[in-house]
Design an enzyme around this catalytic site. Structure first.
Site, PDB file in Angstrom:
ATOM      1  N   GLU A   1       0.866  -1.163   0.000  1.00  0.00           N
ATOM      2  CA  GLU A   1       0.000   0.000   0.000  1.00  0.00           C
ATOM      3  C   GLU A   1       0.913   1.227   0.000  1.00  0.00           C
ATOM      4  OE1 GLU A   1      -2.766   0.458   3.257  1.00  0.00           O
ATOM      5  OE2 GLU A   1      -3.486   2.349   2.417  1.00  0.00           O
TER       6      GLU A   1
ATOM      7  N   LYS B   1       3.957   0.715   9.890  1.00  0.00           N
ATOM      8  CA  LYS B   1       4.052   1.930   9.078  1.00  0.00           C
ATOM      9  C   LYS B   1       3.480   3.133   9.814  1.00  0.00           C
ATOM     10  CE  LYS B   1       3.031   0.079   4.882  1.00  0.00           C
ATOM     11  NZ  LYS B   1       2.460   0.130   3.553  1.00  0.00           N
TER      12      LYS B   1
ATOM     13  N   ARG C   1       5.223 -12.595   9.823  1.00  0.00           N
ATOM     14  CA  ARG C   1       5.872 -11.304   9.585  1.00  0.00           C
ATOM     15  C   ARG C   1       7.271 -11.328  10.140  1.00  0.00           C
ATOM     16  NH1 ARG C   1       1.745  -7.485   8.786  1.00  0.00           N
ATOM     17  NH2 ARG C   1       3.059  -5.661   8.843  1.00  0.00           N
TER      18      ARG C   1
END
Ligand code: ATP
Ligand code: MG
Length: 566
Positions: free
Chosen positions: A37, A274, A264
């Site tokens: 994104e 983020k 992750r």
């Protein structure tokens, strides 16, 4: 296959891919994608996903697309779109002409939503966000049907068209899938598929749309439209997989990618969300996304990390389904190993102390030849000027040796200058406060270069010629946080309270050898006995040479932790 690929360890995803290819599933095709994104810069966690997706595609004659997951325009922008492409390329991967945006599919997504309405599998809901939450129920209790769940197909189609036309304000209506409000999986309790967003200009579609599809609706359809075979994502999407499959089973697309989840990457002494990285940047706690202390690709790159070392790190940590926290030492070891082999050697004095070699002629300058790498002759040699006045590091001199292990220069003692002479300290010059400001030494002219018979001098130190050396600023970058898990401490503190106050120390008035006038951005050097350093790509100028320390020569943190634990 390149050398790098041959040594790749296998993992459960590679095994699935191999089996699928063997069984001729998907006609033997392999298509993956990396779907960032564009709401921030890429970080080392993304590198794990990039190396996995692009790496698998490369190793099994498949392809990997780059797709921007751009359905949330108020957080996204073109700076991120460009930075992400730049970082993926820098890491060594290529999507050829397969650069896609989820927003490319807005029209198709809209049509698939219409299909769902027509099939009675979606409805327009007027509940607000709080009400939707209340109706959703909990892990223990089933949800309740929305009062709008039974709207007719015609009414739904009409309302959707009016949503699209901009008749309703933000939050007044959403589109929801009609699945099962009693499902044990909360993601299946009529999830939202579309919401209204006015007043934002999308970086790709401008003001064409005021309804935006949600991730859970967009992602499976984008994957399917691109013919993705294996949709690799992180574990938090495991519970969304039934929804991923439901969407694809209920719209008219024949392709049905298989979603596979992996854990992750979490790395000690940093944060990876983020949201938090954005906060560090916007609150000015770091210099920017590319601050050399940031775990971003841009930061690591500015810090002097090589793309190969980051790829190696991603291979080394492996791909599994269990959550893990990787020690920062593993990343640092990857860059050290790489630079030890590839970094040219130079000399730099970080804490200069002037040494006058009193018996060396005042106007004499010798050009000494030094290997650029102790083991790799192919890296050639360079000339280093030697003269009567030099700088050594003040830590390489002690008036009285602190212990028996101290092999460097002491009063009336001898030491070898790397690649040059053995010198003896004859006289110590101090200022009025008693601080040593200069040494007067003599040299043994018979000791130039190698270590001739009978002259066993234990210590070797680095130096630069004072009239020739270039002044430089050296930034000693260290870990950004002083706690291994800054965003998960039990003391109730915020992750920002754990910022390491010593993470960026700047040494001014350092001296580096004149050869470094030619230094280029993008090359990381070993400053002998000091560590690895590279020119700062942002602050550096013709007037000021500014270096960043990439990493120390040894793992000083491991030593600290050992001392701490013993
Ligand atoms: P956020 O931090 O805002 O939740 P994100 O990490 O999900 O965002 P995306 O841009 O959506 O960011 O990530 C793109 C891809 O990278 C996704 O497939 C995601 O699963 C993967 N990814 C993100 N963070 C990590 C990580 N720490 N380790 C491995 N893969 C990751
Ligand atoms: Mg995401």
């Amino acid at each position: 296959m390149t050398q790098e690929q041959k040594h790749k360890p296998t993992n459960f995803i590679r095994q699935i891919v191999e089996e699928d290819i063997k069984a001729n599933k998907n006609g033997g095709r392999l298509v993956t994608r990396f779907p960032p994104e564009p709401n921030g810069y890429l970080h080392i966690g993304h590198a794990k996903s990039i190396v996995l997706n692009f790496g698998i595609a490369a190793d099994y004659q498949g392809i990997c697309n780059l797709r921007f997951d751009d359905t949330n325009p108020h957080k996204e922008n073109i700076e991120y779109v460009e930075a992400i492409q730049d970082d993926v390329k820098w890491l060594g991967f290529d999507w050829d002409d397969r650069l896609y945006y989820a927003s490319n599919y807005f029209e198709q997504l809209h049509d698939f939503a219409v299909e769902l309405f027509k099939a009675g599998k979606a409805y327009v809901c007027d509940l607000n966000a709080d009400e939707i939450r209340t109706y959703r129920g909990t892990l223990k209790e089933p949800g309740r049907d929305s009062p709008y769940r039974t709207r007719s197909v015609e009414e739904n189609l009409d309302l959707f068209a009016r949503m699209k036309a901009g008749e309703f304000g933000d939050g007044m209506k959403v589109v929801r899938a009609k699945i099962d409000m009693a499902s044990a999986n909360i993601n299946l309790r009529d999830p939202t598929l579309y919401r209204i967003r006015h007043g934002v200009i999308h970086h790709q579609t401008g003001e064409a749309w005021c309804i935006y599809p949600m991730y859970d609706f967009t992602h499976p359809i984008s994957d399917a439209l691109e013919g993705i075979t294996h949709s690799l994502c992180t574990l938090e999407f495991e519970d969304h997989r039934p929804l991923y499959d439901w969407i694809l089973d209920n719209v008219s697309i024949s392709c049905h990618p298989r979603q596979i989840e992996f854990s992750r990457l979490n790395l000690q002494y940093t944060v990876m969300s983020k949201r938090k990285l954005t906060e560090l940047v916007s609150e000015g706690l770091v210099e920017g996304w590319d601050d050399p202390r940031m775990p971003t690709i841009a930061g690591l790159r500015r810090r002097g990390f090589t793309a190969a070392s980051i790829r190696e790190f991603c291979e080394r940590i492996g791909v599994t389904k269990s959550d893990n926290l990787i020690e920062m030492g593993v990343l640092e070891d990857c860059i050290r190993t790489d630079l030890n082999i590839h970094a040219p050697r130079r000399m730099a004095v970080l804490h200069p102390l002037k040494v006058v070699i009193t018996d060396y002629p005042e106007d004499k300058i010798e050009q000494l030849s030094m290997a650029n790498h102790p083991q790799d002759g192919s890296m050639g040699k360079r000339q280093i000027p030697f003269s009567r006045e030099i700088y050594i590091d003040r830590h390489d001199f002690e008036e009285v040796p602190p212990n028996k292990k101290f092999k460097r220069l002491i009063a009336n003692g001898e030491v070898r200058l790397r690649g040059a002479y053995v010198i003896r300290c004859d006289e110590i010059i101090k200022d009025e406060k008693g601080e040593v400001i200069e040494l007067h030494c003599s040299h043994d002219a018979a000791t130039l270069g190698a270590n001739p018979e009978g002259r066993k001098v234990k210590g070797v130190i680095h130096w630069v010629s004072a009239p020739h050396a270039l002044e430089a600023e050296i930034r000693l970058c260290d870990r950004l946080f002083s706690h291994p898990t800054p965003d998960a401490t039990k003391d109730g503190k915020d992750y920002k309270d754990h910022i390491n106050p010593d993470s960026q120390r700047t040494l001014t008035n350092c001296y580096v050898e004149p050869d470094l006038a030619e230094v280029r951005v993008g090359v990381t050097y070993q400053f002998e006995r000091e560590g690895y350093f590279c020119l700062d790509s942002v602050l550096n100028s013709h007037e000021r040479l500014i270096f960043n320390r990439t990493v120390t020569l040894r793992d000083t943190w491991a030593k600290l932790e050992q001392e701490h634990n013993s």
